[in-house]
Design a protein around this motif. Structure first.
Motif, PDB file in Angstrom:
ATOM      1  N   ALA A 113     -12.255   5.309  23.778  1.00 18.95           N
ATOM      2  CA  ALA A 113     -12.223   6.652  24.356  1.00 18.95           C
ATOM      3  C   ALA A 113     -10.799   7.193  24.392  1.00 18.95           C
ATOM      4  N   LEU A 114      -9.857   6.369  24.810  1.00 22.06           N
ATOM      5  CA  LEU A 114      -8.464   6.801  24.871  1.00 22.06           C
ATOM      6  C   LEU A 114      -7.931   7.124  23.480  1.00 22.06           C
ATOM      7  N   SER A 115      -8.196   6.261  22.525  1.00 18.82           N
ATOM      8  CA  SER A 115      -7.709   6.465  21.163  1.00 18.82           C
ATOM      9  C   SER A 115      -8.275   7.744  20.566  1.00 18.82           C
ATOM     10  N   ALA A 116      -9.584   7.913  20.653  1.00 19.28           N
ATOM     11  CA  ALA A 116     -10.223   9.093  20.072  1.00 19.28           C
ATOM     12  C   ALA A 116      -9.695  10.369  20.716  1.00 19.28           C
ATOM     13  N   THR A 117      -9.623  10.364  22.040  1.00 24.73           N
ATOM     14  CA  THR A 117      -9.250  11.580  22.764  1.00 24.73           C
ATOM     15  C   THR A 117      -7.820  12.001  22.474  1.00 24.73           C
ATOM     16  N   ASP A 152      -4.926  13.103   8.661  1.00 25.06           N
ATOM     17  CA  ASP A 152      -6.306  13.554   8.465  1.00 25.06           C
ATOM     18  C   ASP A 152      -7.278  12.405   8.647  1.00 25.06           C
ATOM     19  N   GLU A 153      -6.915  11.253   8.095  1.00 28.27           N
ATOM     20  CA  GLU A 153      -7.816  10.097   8.159  1.00 28.27           C
ATOM     21  C   GLU A 153      -8.037   9.647   9.606  1.00 28.27           C
ATOM     22  N   VAL A 154      -6.978   9.554  10.371  1.00 30.68           N
ATOM     23  CA  VAL A 154      -7.093   9.110  11.767  1.00 30.68           C
ATOM     24  C   VAL A 154      -7.859  10.148  12.589  1.00 30.68           C
ATOM     25  N   TYR A 155      -7.555  11.421  12.357  1.00 27.97           N
ATOM     26  CA  TYR A 155      -8.230  12.500  13.079  1.00 27.97           C
ATOM     27  C   TYR A 155      -9.727  12.516  12.778  1.00 27.97           C
ATOM     28  N   GLU A 161     -15.264   7.273  16.283  1.00 26.48           N
ATOM     29  CA  GLU A 161     -14.976   6.832  17.648  1.00 26.48           C
ATOM     30  C   GLU A 161     -15.669   7.704  18.691  1.00 26.48           C
ATOM     31  N   ARG A 162     -15.592   9.017  18.518  1.00 28.35           N
ATOM     32  CA  ARG A 162     -16.203   9.923  19.492  1.00 28.35           C
ATOM     33  C   ARG A 162     -17.720   9.754  19.520  1.00 28.35           C
ATOM     34  N   ALA A 196      -5.295   9.790  33.950  1.00 33.29           N
ATOM     35  CA  ALA A 196      -6.499  10.329  33.310  1.00 33.29           C
ATOM     36  C   ALA A 196      -7.386   9.258  32.682  1.00 33.29           C
ATOM     37  N   ASN A 197      -7.068   7.995  32.879  1.00 32.68           N
ATOM     38  CA  ASN A 197      -7.846   6.946  32.204  1.00 32.68           C
ATOM     39  C   ASN A 197      -9.340   7.019  32.500  1.00 32.68           C
ATOM     40  N   ASN A 198      -9.707   7.347  33.736  1.00 33.23           N
ATOM     41  CA  ASN A 198     -11.120   7.378  34.093  1.00 33.23           C
ATOM     42  C   ASN A 198     -11.812   8.681  33.721  1.00 33.23           C
ATOM     43  N   THR A 199     -11.051   9.768  33.627  1.00 33.26           N
ATOM     44  CA  THR A 199     -11.658  11.066  33.297  1.00 33.26           C
ATOM     45  C   THR A 199     -11.790  11.286  31.796  1.00 33.26           C
ATOM     46  N   ILE A 200     -10.998  10.596  31.008  1.00 35.41           N
ATOM     47  CA  ILE A 200     -10.964  10.822  29.565  1.00 35.41           C
ATOM     48  C   ILE A 200     -12.300  10.549  28.865  1.00 35.41           C
ATOM     49  N   PRO A 201     -13.011   9.441  29.147  1.00 35.84           N
ATOM     50  CA  PRO A 201     -14.237   9.177  28.385  1.00 35.84           C
ATOM     51  C   PRO A 201     -15.264  10.307  28.422  1.00 35.84           C
TER      52      PRO A 201
END
Length: 484
Positions: free
Chosen positions: A306-310, A364-367, A374-375, A425-430
């Motif tokens: 979640a953190l990585s994607a966001t 572009d690839e990571v995005y 991931e999302r 924001a760790n808990n709100t991000i997902p």
């Protein structure tokens, strides 16, 4: 609003200022109070608490004139759900005839010619604009600090941060300056200040509320929403902004038969001990009230995904989103001018991650992987958790810590490690990553008397059902008294 001699509240002023949205609307509609007297009482509160830095702009003459017009409309038989009720607006929203700075000194004199869609909906519902709330520059930050307009301060203790980016909104509602405030939430910018200031903060399903005319960060993640002092007031504002007048068909007032899920491995292993203790006590209260509280595991890699994607979506989409906003709304600036005027820390972050020539620019690839893989996996895990448990909401501590002290935002101790403000924001991000609706309620106070928030998250698009569950949870936990 210009700084002036500190006013002194009277019992009558405090009684008026204590009214929430629904109560004020009803009292004005019945002729028990006038919109002008209510607005005047709120202005007195604003003057008394100018030191909180909750507002960038209040046009007192325009506010009182709008209130007088509302009183005349009521006398002529007009009706509307918010008729005569002032609402504060985050200064990232465009407001016709009232300057809209987005927290930037470069836009200190920008007065838009039209309202954002959400503000127009508030006006169409009879509401009036009280003023423009302080915010972090471009809504980039979690503590409420603004280099030009000052730190929004926590009304429970002014030595502590308000949370951000919509800090002024949380402060103004908690301090009884306004009954409600519109904010924005990309990774937690409503829910974090709601948690820190001890009010209710509602982030709708992404895209459910209109976003046109609001300065963006990410078209994938941005959500408009609201602060209020009760869930009922959030429900009322939600009806007005979405223009959905579906009657409240939920007649249940207790938690019997309600299933709530919690995920300790994802949301409790990296929180302050007093937050964990308060959450565990809340679990007991909810069970005692008849709720079926079940444990769920969202997967060992859920939080990291979640953190990585966001963050990859967040930073990659910023420049295009800002440039489109400037172009579509005739904002008298450029992306380069905004970048040049940013405070040093934020400018460095943009230079590293937002500019295409920055060393951390998202490829572009990571995005695309963040968006398509991931999302979607985060969305799937949530859906599986709701389906597998039959839970109507997932509950968790909104933030891993209570509000940090001003100046100590990047020295947050968790698990024996010193961390920067992003951990807030760790808990709100997902939920932001998955676009789910989320609402933060106060669930108590820390040892230092600072609020601790409980977040409820619901299935995608089930906003009204989540609000009804939150109302029943609120009936068990109660609300916090005015801090000042």
């Amino acid at each position: 609003m210009q700084e002036r001699t500190k006013a002194t509240s009277t019992p009558k002023t405090d009684a008026l200022a204590s009214l929430g949205v629904a109560a004020a609307a009803q009292a004005i509609r019945k002729g028990e109070i006038s919109s002008e007297s209510y607005a005047s009482a709120l202005l007195q509160r604003a003057r008394e608490h100018v030191d909180l830095n909750a507002f960038i702009t209040i046009d007192e003459n325009a506010l009182l004139e709008a209130a007088r017009k509302a009183d005349k409309a009521i006398a002529s038989g007009a009706t509307a759900p918010l008729l005569g009720v002032p609402v504060a607006i985050k200064d990232s929203y465009l407001t016709e005839g009232i300057r809209s700075t987005i927290g930037l000194s470069t836009l200190d004199r920008f007065v838009p010619e039209h309202d954002s869609d959400a503000v127009q909906a508030i006006k169409d519902g009879g509401g009036i604009v009280f003023g423009k709330n302080n915010l972090v520059e471009m809504s980039f930050g979690l503590t409420g600090h603004n280099e030009t307009y000052g730190q929004a301060k926590n009304p429970h203790n002014v030595d502590y941060v308000s949370g951000g980016s919509s800090g002024g909104g949380g402060v103004s509602v908690a301090a009884r300056i306004v009954p409600a405030a519109l904010g924005g939430d990309t990774i937690g910018s409503i829910r974090v200040p709601a948690s820190f200031c001890g009010v209710v903060g509602f982030k709708p399903t992404t895209g459910r509320w209109p976003r046109s005319g609001v300065a963006p960060i990410s078209h994938t993640l941005d959500t408009t929403g609201v602060f209020a002092r009760s869930v009922d007031d959030c429900i009322l504002i939600d009806r007005v902004v979405t223009r959905d007048e579906t009657p409240d068909a939920n007649g249940h007032s207790d938690l019997k038969g309600v299933t709530l899920a919690y995920a300790p491995h994802q949301y409790l292993e990296m929180v302050a001990s007093e937050v964990a203790a308060r959450f565990n006590e809340t679990l007991r209260q909810l069970r005692d009230a008849g709720a079926n509280v079940v444990e769920v595991d969202l997967g060992q890699d859920f939080s990291s995904r979640a953190l990585s994607a966001t963050w990859n979506i967040f930073f990659r989409e910023t420049r295009a989103a800002v440039e489109k906003f400037i172009r579509q709304n005739n904002v008298p600036t450029t992306f380069d001018d905004i970048f040049d005027g940013l405070k040093p820390g934020l400018k460095n972050a943009w230079a590293h991650l937002v500019l295409s020539n920055g060393p951390g620019y998202i490829s572009d690839e990571v995005y695309n992987t963040a968006l398509s893989d991931e999302r979607r996996e985060i969305e799937r895990r949530y859906a599986q958790a709701f389906r597998g448990t039959g839970a109507e909401a997932l509950i968790l501590p909104t933030t891993p810590v209570p509000a940090p002290m001003i100046g100590q935002e990047d020295k947050i101790l968790l698990g024996g490690q010193e961390m920067n403000q992003l951990v807030i924001a760790n808990n709100t991000i997902p939920a932001s990553a998955a676009g789910l609706p989320g609402i933060s309620l106060p669930m108590g106070l820390s040892n230092k008397g600072l609020p601790i928030g409980l977040e409820l998250e619901g299935p995608f698009g089930r906003d009204r059902a989540l609000l009804y569950i939150a109302r029943r949870v609120e009936a068990v936990l109660g609300t916090l008294p005015a801090p000042i």
